[in-house]
Design a protein around this motif. Structure first.
Motif, PDB file in Angstrom:
ATOM      1  N   LYS A  99      -3.845  -6.055  -5.419  1.00 30.46           N
ATOM      2  CA  LYS A  99      -4.354  -4.753  -5.826  1.00 30.46           C
ATOM      3  C   LYS A  99      -5.243  -4.129  -4.757  1.00 30.46           C
ATOM      4  O   LYS A  99      -5.614  -2.963  -4.865  1.00 30.46           O
ATOM      5  N   TRP A 100      -5.569  -4.898  -3.728  1.00 23.59           N
ATOM      6  CA  TRP A 100      -6.395  -4.402  -2.637  1.00 23.59           C
ATOM      7  C   TRP A 100      -5.601  -3.615  -1.600  1.00 23.59           C
ATOM      8  O   TRP A 100      -6.170  -3.100  -0.643  1.00 23.59           O
ATOM      9  N   LEU A 101      -4.300  -3.484  -1.785  1.00 22.58           N
ATOM     10  CA  LEU A 101      -3.466  -2.833  -0.782  1.00 22.58           C
ATOM     11  C   LEU A 101      -3.905  -1.402  -0.486  1.00 22.58           C
ATOM     12  O   LEU A 101      -3.897  -0.962   0.663  1.00 22.58           O
ATOM     13  N   GLN A 102      -4.291  -0.662  -1.524  1.00 17.74           N
ATOM     14  CA  GLN A 102      -4.669   0.733  -1.308  1.00 17.74           C
ATOM     15  C   GLN A 102      -5.934   0.845  -0.467  1.00 17.74           C
ATOM     16  O   GLN A 102      -6.125   1.840   0.234  1.00 17.74           O
ATOM     17  N   LEU A 103      -6.804  -0.164  -0.551  1.00 16.17           N
ATOM     18  CA  LEU A 103      -8.008  -0.160   0.264  1.00 16.17           C
ATOM     19  C   LEU A 103      -7.726  -0.586   1.699  1.00 16.17           C
ATOM     20  O   LEU A 103      -8.243  -0.002   2.650  1.00 16.17           O
ATOM     21  N   GLU A 104      -6.922  -1.623   1.849  1.00 21.01           N
ATOM     22  CA  GLU A 104      -6.704  -2.191   3.173  1.00 21.01           C
ATOM     23  C   GLU A 104      -5.639  -1.443   3.981  1.00 21.01           C
ATOM     24  O   GLU A 104      -5.721  -1.366   5.200  1.00 21.01           O
ATOM     25  N   PHE A 105      -4.620  -0.912   3.297  1.00 19.56           N
ATOM     26  CA  PHE A 105      -3.524  -0.240   3.993  1.00 19.56           C
ATOM     27  C   PHE A 105      -3.276   1.141   3.384  1.00 19.56           C
ATOM     28  O   PHE A 105      -2.227   1.410   2.794  1.00 19.56           O
ATOM     29  N   PRO A 106      -4.227   2.047   3.515  1.00 26.31           N
ATOM     30  CA  PRO A 106      -4.104   3.355   2.869  1.00 26.31           C
ATOM     31  C   PRO A 106      -2.972   4.210   3.417  1.00 26.31           C
ATOM     32  O   PRO A 106      -2.524   5.138   2.741  1.00 26.31           O
ATOM     33  N   SER A 107      -2.489   3.919   4.636  1.00 24.74           N
ATOM     34  CA  SER A 107      -1.428   4.755   5.198  1.00 24.74           C
ATOM     35  C   SER A 107      -0.155   4.679   4.366  1.00 24.74           C
ATOM     36  O   SER A 107       0.622   5.646   4.318  1.00 24.74           O
TER      37      SER A 107
END
Length: 323
Positions: A99-107
């Motif tokens: 669920k951390w993807l949006q924080l770590e890889f916002p592109s």
């Protein structure tokens, strides 16, 4: 200090503050050593001399008792077998959705899943049980997004394909080895057809002699201007230091108790590997101190995160950022 294993499935249960810069890695700083037991995790924890000495001593011990030549041939000959066994034993229960993807890889979310993103293809290599693919699919608002998940474990691909979240209209799953030497590409993909390649804790499973084959395969798949989003283990991570005798395959390269392999990288290594084909946009080190407050244990984790870009005109710009 005690180095104790933290399962992959629980390490991301740590609260993380929202931020715009994915290489900022959290904002909880340990400014008073007496407060170390007040929280479960601290960010940007720099090592002191004591930790450096312990780490070097532990690595020297490992070098004294490497994997035997017989066992090394066994582990190196058919690595997919051990991942098949891993997923057969653990099914979809070992890893949690990222669920951390949006924080770590916002592109991804700004360029691929937004309603007006247009035709986009995201390839995750080492898709496992779908813990990256399915969160992206759940957040997607782009009707023209295509997700492709590949893994060299047949069982992992079966788990993805059989999951209730699997949508064959949006996701393709295929058995494919990142270090494949035959020239075959994942099903449904052609050369230069992918916008994003996601590599999360997968490059470390390759043997060093496979790295450049893997890089060439990624280069064949990526469109000009396409991005590689990378996260993996860093040198001196607790998982490396906790290995006992009989686990060292080669320098910084180990075999776990279940037969799967893992390499621990430095930032300079990543720049040297990926910089031969791609622009190096960012490389960062995520240092985290995890705390078991009940048992009074300190556990130091080190992960590397990077973003590499395929140059639009095919020429690699060697003047890259060191950040």
């Amino acid at each position: 200090m005690t180095f104790e294993e933290v399962p992959e499935r629980s390490k991301w249960d740590i609260p993380r503050t929202e931020r715009d810069d994915p290489f900022q890695f959290g904002q909880r700083f340990l400014e008073d050593e007496n407060a170390v037991w007040d929280h479960n995790a601290w960010d940007h924890v720099e090592w002191g001399e004591e930790q450096e000495i312990i780490a070097r001593e532990q690595l020297e011990k490992q070098k004294q008792s490497p994997v035997s030549n017989f066992d090394k041939k066994l582990y190196m000959s058919n690595p997919s077998r051990y991942w098949d066994l891993f997923y057969r034993n653990n099914k979809a229960n070992f890893f949690k959705d990222r669920k951390w993807l949006q924080l770590e890889f916002p592109s991804i979310y700004g360029k691929a899943t937004a309603p007006d993103s247009g035709p986009r293809t995201i390839l995750e290599v080492g898709c496992g049980a779908g813990n990256t693919l399915f969160p992206i699919l759940a957040a997607n608002k782009n009707p023209k997004l295509q997700l492709v998940g590949v893994d060299f474990s047949h069982r992992a691909v079966e788990i993805v394909s059989e999951a209730p979240e699997f949508d064959p209209a949006r996701i393709k799953a295929d058995v494919w080895d990142l270090a494949d030497t035959s020239g075959r590409l994942p099903a449904g993909l052609t050369e230069h057809s992918v916008d994003f390649v996601i590599l999360i804790f997968v490059f470390s499973a390759l043997a060093p002699e496979q790295w450049m084959t893997a890089i060439s395969n990624i280069d064949r798949l990526l469109k000009p201007g396409g991005e590689i989003l990378f996260r993996d283990y860093g040198r001196y991570d607790m998982a490396q230091l906790r290995f006992k005798s009989g686990r060292l395959l080669d320098e910084s390269f180990y075999v776990r108790g279940d037969g799967t392999r893992v390499y621990f990288f430095t930032e300079d290594e990543l720049r040297g590997i990926f910089g031969q084909k791609f622009q190096i946009d960012r490389v960062g080190t995520d240092r985290r101190l995890l705390v078991n407050r009940k048992r009074k244990l300190k556990m130091y984790r080190i992960w590397l995160q990077a973003r590499f870009i395929k140059d639009s005109d095919g020429d690699v710009d060697v003047s890259v950022s060191d950040e």
